[in-house]
Motif scaffolding. Structure first.
Motif, PDB file in Angstrom:
ATOM      1  N   UNK A  57      50.331 -39.935 -44.695  1.00  0.00           N
ATOM      2  CA  UNK A  57      49.397 -41.056 -44.821  1.00  0.00           C
ATOM      3  C   UNK A  57      48.088 -40.838 -44.077  1.00  0.00           C
ATOM      4  N   UNK A  76      53.297 -37.800 -52.400  1.00  0.00           N
ATOM      5  CA  UNK A  76      54.121 -38.741 -53.180  1.00  0.00           C
ATOM      6  C   UNK A  76      55.520 -38.166 -53.392  1.00  0.00           C
ATOM      7  N   UNK A  79      57.565 -38.244 -50.194  1.00  0.00           N
ATOM      8  CA  UNK A  79      58.035 -39.594 -49.852  1.00  0.00           C
ATOM      9  C   UNK A  79      59.221 -40.030 -50.699  1.00  0.00           C
ATOM     10  N   UNK A  90      57.246 -56.546 -43.351  1.00  0.00           N
ATOM     11  CA  UNK A  90      56.509 -57.584 -44.068  1.00  0.00           C
ATOM     12  C   UNK A  90      56.860 -57.475 -45.538  1.00  0.00           C
TER      13      UNK A  90
ATOM     14  N   UNK B  83      46.673 -57.212 -46.317  1.00  0.00           N
ATOM     15  CA  UNK B  83      47.865 -56.361 -46.274  1.00  0.00           C
ATOM     16  C   UNK B  83      47.790 -55.344 -45.147  1.00  0.00           C
ATOM     17  N   UNK B  86      48.640 -57.184 -41.860  1.00  0.00           N
ATOM     18  CA  UNK B  86      50.051 -57.567 -41.699  1.00  0.00           C
ATOM     19  C   UNK B  86      50.972 -56.369 -41.613  1.00  0.00           C
ATOM     20  N   UNK B  87      50.498 -55.180 -41.973  1.00  0.00           N
ATOM     21  CA  UNK B  87      51.363 -53.997 -41.997  1.00  0.00           C
ATOM     22  C   UNK B  87      51.965 -53.742 -43.369  1.00  0.00           C
ATOM     23  N   UNK B  88      51.732 -54.656 -44.314  1.00  0.00           N
ATOM     24  CA  UNK B  88      52.310 -54.499 -45.644  1.00  0.00           C
ATOM     25  C   UNK B  88      51.714 -53.298 -46.377  1.00  0.00           C
ATOM     26  N   UNK B  90      50.623 -50.385 -45.045  1.00  0.00           N
ATOM     27  CA  UNK B  90      51.261 -49.148 -44.557  1.00  0.00           C
ATOM     28  C   UNK B  90      52.618 -48.977 -45.206  1.00  0.00           C
ATOM     29  N   UNK B  91      53.364 -50.085 -45.257  1.00  0.00           N
ATOM     30  CA  UNK B  91      54.708 -50.006 -45.822  1.00  0.00           C
ATOM     31  C   UNK B  91      54.666 -49.641 -47.305  1.00  0.00           C
ATOM     32  N   UNK B  92      53.703 -50.200 -48.022  1.00  0.00           N
ATOM     33  CA  UNK B  92      53.571 -49.891 -49.449  1.00  0.00           C
ATOM     34  C   UNK B  92      53.187 -48.417 -49.642  1.00  0.00           C
ATOM     35  N   UNK B  93      52.254 -47.935 -48.837  1.00  0.00           N
ATOM     36  CA  UNK B  93      51.820 -46.541 -48.960  1.00  0.00           C
ATOM     37  C   UNK B  93      52.910 -45.565 -48.532  1.00  0.00           C
ATOM     38  N   UNK B  94      53.881 -46.038 -47.732  1.00  0.00           N
ATOM     39  CA  UNK B  94      54.984 -45.173 -47.302  1.00  0.00           C
ATOM     40  C   UNK B  94      56.031 -44.987 -48.393  1.00  0.00           C
ATOM     41  N   UNK B  98      51.159 -43.165 -55.007  1.00  0.00           N
ATOM     42  CA  UNK B  98      49.900 -42.560 -54.565  1.00  0.00           C
ATOM     43  C   UNK B  98      48.932 -43.671 -54.160  1.00  0.00           C
ATOM     44  N   UNK B 274      45.680 -46.994 -44.654  1.00  0.00           N
ATOM     45  CA  UNK B 274      46.093 -48.239 -44.020  1.00  0.00           C
ATOM     46  C   UNK B 274      45.414 -48.452 -42.672  1.00  0.00           C
ATOM     47  N   UNK B 275      44.541 -47.518 -42.272  1.00  0.00           N
ATOM     48  CA  UNK B 275      43.949 -47.644 -40.933  1.00  0.00           C
ATOM     49  C   UNK B 275      42.606 -48.343 -40.967  1.00  0.00           C
TER      50      UNK B 275
END
Lengths: 296, 275
Positions: A57, A76, A79, A90, B83, B86-88, B90-94, B98, B274-275
């Motif tokens: 990331x 991708x 992951x 969240x 997002x 809230x951290x959402x 980062x979680x989605x990108x994890x 893509x 996400x940063x």
């Protein structure tokens, strides 16, 4: 068939700087199947930064391979081999089952995998509830359920038990240990010694501005946790005398809420206090040794 | 980019945006405004007819110039920054997705929500106008089309703001400031430039066309009257210079704003993550 010695995560000379701040310096490690590697460090040490680098990331120097995939070039795909659990989960405005379905679609996993996972993590009865209505412990279990949807070989957890109470932490650790014993590779960030001691086979210590250091658990204890709490059961009428005896020798002693005498001691000198109390003619009825948490 | 993943993210974003009460407040407000203006136009004229519609639509244009950019900017600004905070995000990108799938999924979902709200507002207002009397359907639909393009262009600008900020409140504040700049300062700036620099109509037109709101205004007025005389020498010059191509040019400019704003937002998003 996958060779047991092929590392699932391979990090080589990973470095990351934000302007003049060197957050990560030449971090290298390997983690094989059935291994749990703990990232240990205070807040700001770079644990989350390293996890983000492994997830592909952020930009960084060096190389990270997850199941043979370069996370920067094939992020991708890499992951798809990773289940990620953040510190705080969240889920948008969704019910438990809706959240599971959403992430199952993203991971291209059939919905039939959801009921057994909910069962395993004791979430079935909560399936119809809004995620926002769940306790912290249940939310983290849901995060783990989402992470396990695709049965990934690698689990990455960023202080997943930070907001859990003691009982919830113990239950969570037991689940993690089970997953490790099933052959999953677990990489987790923590600053709690009990978690590291319970789960980790390997340990990487991160200190801001310094190269990462691999340590074993005993070395960590000796370096970062030199002190223990000695909890002494002493007859009620003798407790003031016991405190006076210990404090007169310069030791930090106090009464806790249970009425026991607690002394903070250096690990190698814990027996000294028994001798001291014996000299003061104060019998110790029972005792317990507690680890002192480094950054709590 | 996998379309199934993009659509999964878009659906979730659409659902989230449709829970935004301000979106529905706007849609109902737009419908009510259209109905109210049509009634006012009728009673002032004393009859229902094309002139009644033209007066209603012209009044609607001024109201749309205020509210449509606002809704686009606010919805856009709330997406990424909220997002991220809230951290959402980062979680989605994890997940095995893509950055492009995440960004364009969110953009598609937000765009569909804005289109749905505008469609409802315009639909209700249009029905009201139709009941009130003759309605120039072609002109009304053309104006609705221009409004949609303006809303999407402002949505793109909102996304740009959202990708640059870390907090939802900051993004909303920046969106409001940009709205003020586009709506009020843009006009004031033009007036000031006209008075001080005394530009030629060609130069003034070029300055106008830099602002998507002004492009919309030109397009809407031209659709209603097939002329821009009401705008004075600048309007006359625009018709003279572009002729029959003017509607295409104006539509192309709005489409260009959409492409430019979303492309810029994506480039910023891909870099920042996400940063």
């Amino acid at each position: 068939m996958e060779s047991q010695i092929n590392p699932r995560i391979l990090a080589h000379s990973v470095s990351k700087s934000y302007k003049k701040l060197h957050v990560l310096q030449n971090v290298s490690f390997e983690a094989v199947p059935g291994e749990a590697l703990a990232l240990w460090g205070a807040n700001g040490a770079g644990k989350t930064t390293l996890l983000k680098a492994i997830l592909g990331l952020i930009e960084f120097e060096g190389q990270v391979l997850v199941n043979g995939c370069d996370v920067r070039r094939q992020g991708k795909l890499a992951r798809t081999y990773i289940g990620y659990v953040p510190q705080e989960f969240v889920f948008y405005d969704m019910q438990v089952i809706e959240a599971m379905l959403f992430y199952a679609r993203l991971k291209k996993i059939p919905a039939s995998r959801i009921p057994p996972l909910l069962d395993r993590l004791e979430l079935t009865e909560h399936a119809g509830k809004a995620v926002s209505a769940l306790s912290g412990g249940l939310r983290q279990r849901l995060a783990l359920a989402v992470a396990l949807l695709a049965d990934p070989p690698v689990l990455i957890l960023d202080e997943p038990m930070a907001n859990l109470d003691a009982r919830a932490r113990r239950e969570y650790l037991a689940v993690m240990l089970g997953l490790r014993n099933e052959g999953k590779t677990i990489l987790f960030a923590s600053h709690r010694f009990e978690e590291v001691n319970y789960l980790a086979n390997q340990l990487l210590v991160l200190v801001p501005g310094q190269p990462a250091e691999a340590l074993d658990i005993d070395a960590l204890r000796r370096r970062y946790l030199p002190e223990l709490n000695l909890v002494l059961w002493i007859a009620e009428e003798r407790r003031p005398a016991a405190l006076s005896c210990l404090q007169s020798e310069g030791f930090h002693a106090h009464l806790n809420g249970r009425g026991t005498v607690v002394v903070t001691v250096a690990e190698e000198r814990k027996m000294v206090h028994f001798a001291m109390l014996q000299a003061c003619q104060i019998p110790v009825l029972n005792f317990e040794v507690e680890e002192v948490q480094a950054w709590n | 980019m996998e379309l199934t993943l993009l659509w999964t993210i878009a659906r979730r974003e659409l659902r989230e945006a449709l829970h935004n009460k301000w979106l529905w407040f706007f849609a109902v407000g737009l419908a009510a405004l259209g109905l109210a203006l049509s009634q006012a136009g009728m009673s002032a004229a004393g009859y229902a007819g094309l002139g009644g519609f033209g007066r209603t639509a012209a009044s609607l244009v001024n109201a749309l110039l205020l509210f449509v950019p606002l809704i686009g900017l606010i919805v856009g600004a709330a997406t990424v920054a909220g997002d991220r905070e809230s951290g959402a995000l980062l979680y989605l990108l994890a997940q095995p997705v893509s950055k492009a799938e995440v960004f364009f999924g969110k953009a598609l979902g937000a765009a569909l929500a804005v289109v749905a709200a505008l469609g409802l507002g315009f639909g209700l207002a249009g029905m009201g106008l139709a009941f009130a009397g003759d309605t120039n359907t072609t002109a009304y639909l053309a104006m609705a089309g221009s409004v949609l393009l303006l809303a999407l262009a402002c949505l793109g600008l909102g996304f740009m703001i959202s990708t640059l900020t870390r907090k939802a409140a900051t993004a909303s504040g920046a969106a409001l400031i940009l709205w003020l700049g586009l709506v009020f300062l843009g006009d004031l700036g033009l007036v000031g430039a006209t008075l001080s620099l005394r530009p030629t109509p060609a130069t003034l037109l070029s300055m106008l066309l830099l602002n998507p709101l002004q492009v919309f205004k030109l397009s809407a007025i031209y659709n209603l009257h097939s002329a821009l005389d009401v705008l004075g020498p600048v309007g006359q010059y625009a018709v003279y210079h572009y002729g029959d191509r003017l509607p295409l040019v104006l539509t192309g400019l709005l489409l260009g704003w959409i492409v430019l704003s979303f492309a810029t937002a994506y480039i910023l998003f891909a870099r920042k993550g996400d940063s």
